[in-house]
Scaffold this motif. Structure first.
Motif, PDB file in Angstrom:
ATOM      1  N   ALA A   8      52.863 -36.479  -8.695  1.00  0.00           N
ATOM      2  CA  ALA A   8      54.253 -36.741  -9.092  1.00  0.00           C
ATOM      3  C   ALA A   8      54.920 -37.766  -8.181  1.00  0.00           C
ATOM      4  CB  ALA A   8      55.045 -35.431  -9.088  1.00  0.00           C
ATOM      5  N   ASP A   9      54.505 -37.849  -6.911  1.00  0.00           N
ATOM      6  CA  ASP A   9      55.129 -38.818  -6.001  1.00  0.00           C
ATOM      7  C   ASP A   9      54.880 -40.250  -6.462  1.00  0.00           C
ATOM      8  OD1 ASP A   9      56.051 -36.759  -4.458  1.00  0.00           O
ATOM      9  OD2 ASP A   9      54.438 -36.876  -2.983  1.00  0.00           O
ATOM     10  N   PHE A  10      53.687 -40.514  -6.971  1.00  0.00           N
ATOM     11  CA  PHE A  10      53.399 -41.863  -7.447  1.00  0.00           C
ATOM     12  C   PHE A  10      54.253 -42.202  -8.665  1.00  0.00           C
ATOM     13  CE2 PHE A  10      50.716 -44.582 -10.271  1.00  0.00           C
ATOM     14  CZ  PHE A  10      50.829 -45.747  -9.536  1.00  0.00           C
ATOM     15  N   VAL A  11      54.461 -41.229  -9.534  1.00  0.00           N
ATOM     16  CA  VAL A  11      55.319 -41.455 -10.700  1.00  0.00           C
ATOM     17  C   VAL A  11      56.750 -41.729 -10.257  1.00  0.00           C
ATOM     18  CG1 VAL A  11      56.232 -40.419 -12.823  1.00  0.00           C
ATOM     19  CG2 VAL A  11      53.835 -40.062 -12.189  1.00  0.00           C
ATOM     20  N   ALA A  12      57.208 -41.027  -9.226  1.00  0.00           N
ATOM     21  CA  ALA A  12      58.563 -41.267  -8.725  1.00  0.00           C
ATOM     22  C   ALA A  12      58.701 -42.691  -8.178  1.00  0.00           C
ATOM     23  CB  ALA A  12      58.898 -40.246  -7.640  1.00  0.00           C
ATOM     24  N   VAL A  13      57.658 -43.190  -7.488  1.00  0.00           N
ATOM     25  CA  VAL A  13      57.694 -44.559  -6.987  1.00  0.00           C
ATOM     26  C   VAL A  13      57.740 -45.555  -8.144  1.00  0.00           C
ATOM     27  CG1 VAL A  13      56.383 -46.309  -5.713  1.00  0.00           C
ATOM     28  CG2 VAL A  13      56.559 -43.987  -4.825  1.00  0.00           C
ATOM     29  N   LEU A  42      49.719 -40.117 -15.653  1.00  0.00           N
ATOM     30  CA  LEU A  42      49.691 -40.599 -14.275  1.00  0.00           C
ATOM     31  C   LEU A  42      49.933 -39.475 -13.276  1.00  0.00           C
ATOM     32  CD1 LEU A  42      51.743 -43.873 -14.806  1.00  0.00           C
ATOM     33  CD2 LEU A  42      49.267 -43.685 -14.557  1.00  0.00           C
ATOM     34  N   ALA A  43      50.854 -38.572 -13.598  1.00  0.00           N
ATOM     35  CA  ALA A  43      51.144 -37.460 -12.686  1.00  0.00           C
ATOM     36  C   ALA A  43      49.949 -36.529 -12.550  1.00  0.00           C
ATOM     37  CB  ALA A  43      52.371 -36.698 -13.166  1.00  0.00           C
ATOM     38  N   ALA A  44      49.234 -36.282 -13.654  1.00  0.00           N
ATOM     39  CA  ALA A  44      48.075 -35.395 -13.598  1.00  0.00           C
ATOM     40  C   ALA A  44      46.959 -35.994 -12.761  1.00  0.00           C
ATOM     41  CB  ALA A  44      47.579 -35.107 -15.020  1.00  0.00           C
ATOM     42  N   ARG A  45      46.842 -37.308 -12.746  1.00  0.00           N
ATOM     43  CA  ARG A  45      45.734 -37.950 -12.032  1.00  0.00           C
ATOM     44  C   ARG A  45      46.117 -38.363 -10.614  1.00  0.00           C
ATOM     45  NH1 ARG A  45      42.584 -39.602  -9.193  1.00  0.00           N
ATOM     46  NH2 ARG A  45      40.762 -40.970  -9.543  1.00  0.00           N
ATOM     47  N   PHE A  46      47.343 -38.880 -10.424  1.00  0.00           N
ATOM     48  CA  PHE A  46      47.718 -39.450  -9.130  1.00  0.00           C
ATOM     49  C   PHE A  46      48.889 -38.743  -8.450  1.00  0.00           C
ATOM     50  CE2 PHE A  46      45.958 -42.931 -11.724  1.00  0.00           C
ATOM     51  CZ  PHE A  46      44.848 -43.241 -10.956  1.00  0.00           C
TER      52      PHE A  46
END
Length: 528
Positions: free
Chosen positions: A222-227, A216-220
């Motif tokens: 690191a901020d999205f992963v944090a959410v 997920l971090a590679a595609r969208f």
């Protein structure tokens, strides 16, 4: 990406999906009744009018926020369309946040139509979290707002549940299971990420949580992963309250709203006794007190008083608020009554114990500070000033005016004023700000004035003393200004003035053939 909750915080997410249309309906006269046609609020986005909010009738007709206005009109030709007023909506949301202070002092804005309330340790005041949630929603419903709310351990989870599963109360550690069936859009992330996940077949938050964080971090990003981690309770981020929490706070709730000062003032004094008792245990006193009056119709009135010396007695609280209430230009309007009165100490300091003796002059500083507090409460803090000496020879910088409560005599360590050995004084006590220009007849290059005209009145000089030459402080500014020559002037009727020539003739101000290029003169002060 499933983990237990990392903290024991409790956050209430509040969503007001129809805030713009609710505001308009509240402004309408009750005699007007409900609109005959669906009502929508529109705004211009990407050179097209789109729906920002829909009332209940429009929502039942299939209209949704984000829909183009042209599509909505095709579905409902007689649509009631109103232009979006973002400023009015923001002011209303702020007023709702003020009303929410009755539940917790930690209230944060969440976008244009939501709030986050940190209710940690507050639920027992309403029975439990279910009682608090019900009281909040019923209170907003009585005021005419459509509201949805949910409670979870993190702000992101509470926000998502308020939009996807309202009235949900998630037990500690159950955030991941609670948000799993919700669509990704309720997280409030970028719409491009939502579209990308949908194309990949990831529709719900549970689908996304099942994937590896690295993918997920590679595609969208690191901020999205944090959410996602915050939504699942694996991580958390603090909210940003609109106001800092007060140091001490006490309140009184009424079964029936109260509306008279005969009840309000005794209630304030009772709260003051509780507040002072709580501060006394920590050896503190209040420098700033805030009284909040919550009306039954949702409006909130606040009154703030400041004190130069720490407030440690109920009598001081009574005197300060009595002066403040008497001086209010807009009286404290109870409307249909106050159902909650709160007293908070928003700024406290440690208090040094002092023994009072029989010497009547030993506590003059305290008496002066008490007088300053009373005058400031009645006139305003910015109107009761104290002048502190400054290390500058420029007249306008020789003293600094500060509110006396910010620097009380007993605590303010100041540079002593220079001793006065001249009689009469070399400089006036009061200066004009800014100095006012005058027309002067004077000898060049540096002679005193013979007469001057100020405010359309001509003064003939009888006596003149000076000059006192003052150069500008070149180290304070890139353009220090011109040198000044000050003169003490007395006219024929005995009035005394303080004039100065701005600039040295022939050096800083050069004469010209047409007669211009003369230094300008100003009156800077008046002697008593």
């Amino acid at each position: 990406m499933r983990a237990a909750s990392v903290n024991r915080r409790r956050i209430l997410g509040l969503w007001l999906p129809r805030l713009p249309t609710d505001r308009i309906e509240r402004l309408s006269s009750p005699r007007d009744g409900s609109p005959a046609e669906p009502r929508v609020v529109v705004a211009k986005r990407d050179n097209a009018l789109v729906l920002v909010a829909c009332d209940a009738r429009a929502a039942q007709g299939g209209l949704t926020p984000g829909m183009p206005l042209a599509t909505a009109r095709a579905m409902h030709p007689s649509l009631d369309v109103i232009e979006h007023d973002a400023v009015a909506d923001a002011a209303l949301l702020s007023a709702i946040a003020d009303w929410c202070d009755r539940f917790t002092p930690l209230v944060a804005l969440d976008g244009d139509d939501g709030l986050c309330l940190d209710i940690t340790g507050c639920a027992h005041l309403f029975g439990d979290e279910q009682g608090l949630l019900t009281a909040l929603l019923q209170g907003l419903q009585r005021q005419g707002f459509a509201a949805r709310a949910a409670i979870a351990g993190t702000a992101v989870a509470a926000r998502a549940l308020s939009r996807g599963a309202p009235r949900t109360i998630v037990p500690p550690g159950g955030e991941a299971e609670a948000v799993a069936p919700l669509p990704v859009a309720v997280l409030g992330v970028d719409p491009g990420i939502v579209r990308g996940l949908r194309r990949a077949g990831l529709v719900t938050i549970g689908d996304v949580l099942a994937r590896q964080p690295s993918e997920l971090a590679a595609r969208f990003g690191a901020d999205f992963v944090a959410v996602l981690r915050q939504a699942s309770g694996a991580d958390d981020a603090p909210i940003s309250p609109r106001r800092p929490a007060p140091d001490y706070v006490v309140d009184k709730r009424f079964a029936e709203p109260v509306a008279t000062l005969e009840v309000i003032m005794p209630t304030l004094l009772a709260l003051a006794r509780l507040l002072i008792a709580a501060m006394e245990k920590s050896g503190k006193g209040a420098r700033q007190l805030l009284a909040s009056f919550f009306r039954s119709d949702g409006a909130v009135r606040t009154i703030m008083v400041e004190a130069g010396q720490p407030v440690t007695r109920t009598e001081m609280v009574e005197r300060l608020f009595a002066e403040k209430l008497d001086a209010l230009a807009d009286p404290l309007d109870p409307g249909f009554g106050f159902d909650l009165i709160r007293l908070a100490a928003s700024h406290t300091v440690l208090v040094d114990a002092a023994q009072r003796g029989f010497d009547s002059t030993a506590h003059q500083a305290e008496d002066v500070a008490a007088l300053a507090d009373t005058l400031s409460a009645r006139l305003g803090a910015r109107r009761v000033l104290r002048y502190l000496p400054q290390d500058s020879h420029l007249p306008e910088r020789a003293a600094l005016a500060v509110p006396v409560q910010h620097c009380p005599p007993q605590t303010c360590h100041e540079t002593p004023w220079p001793g006065r050995a001249d009689e009469p004084p070399l400089r006036p006590l009061r200066l004009l700000q800014p100095p006012e220009p005058v027309e002067v007849l004077a000898e060049v290059p540096d002679g005193p004035p013979a007469q001057f005209t100020w405010r359309r009145v001509t003064h003939r000089i009888a006596r003149a003393e000076g000059p006192e030459r003052i150069a500008m402080e070149w180290w304070r500014a890139s353009e220090p200004g011109l040198t000044r020559d000050y003169f003490r002037i007395e006219d024929e009727v005995g009035a005394r003035f303080w004039l100065y020539r701005d600039g040295l003739y022939g050096r800083e101000v050069l004469p010209s053939a047409d007669g211009h290029g003369q230094p300008r003169w100003y009156v800077h002060g008046l002697f008593a």
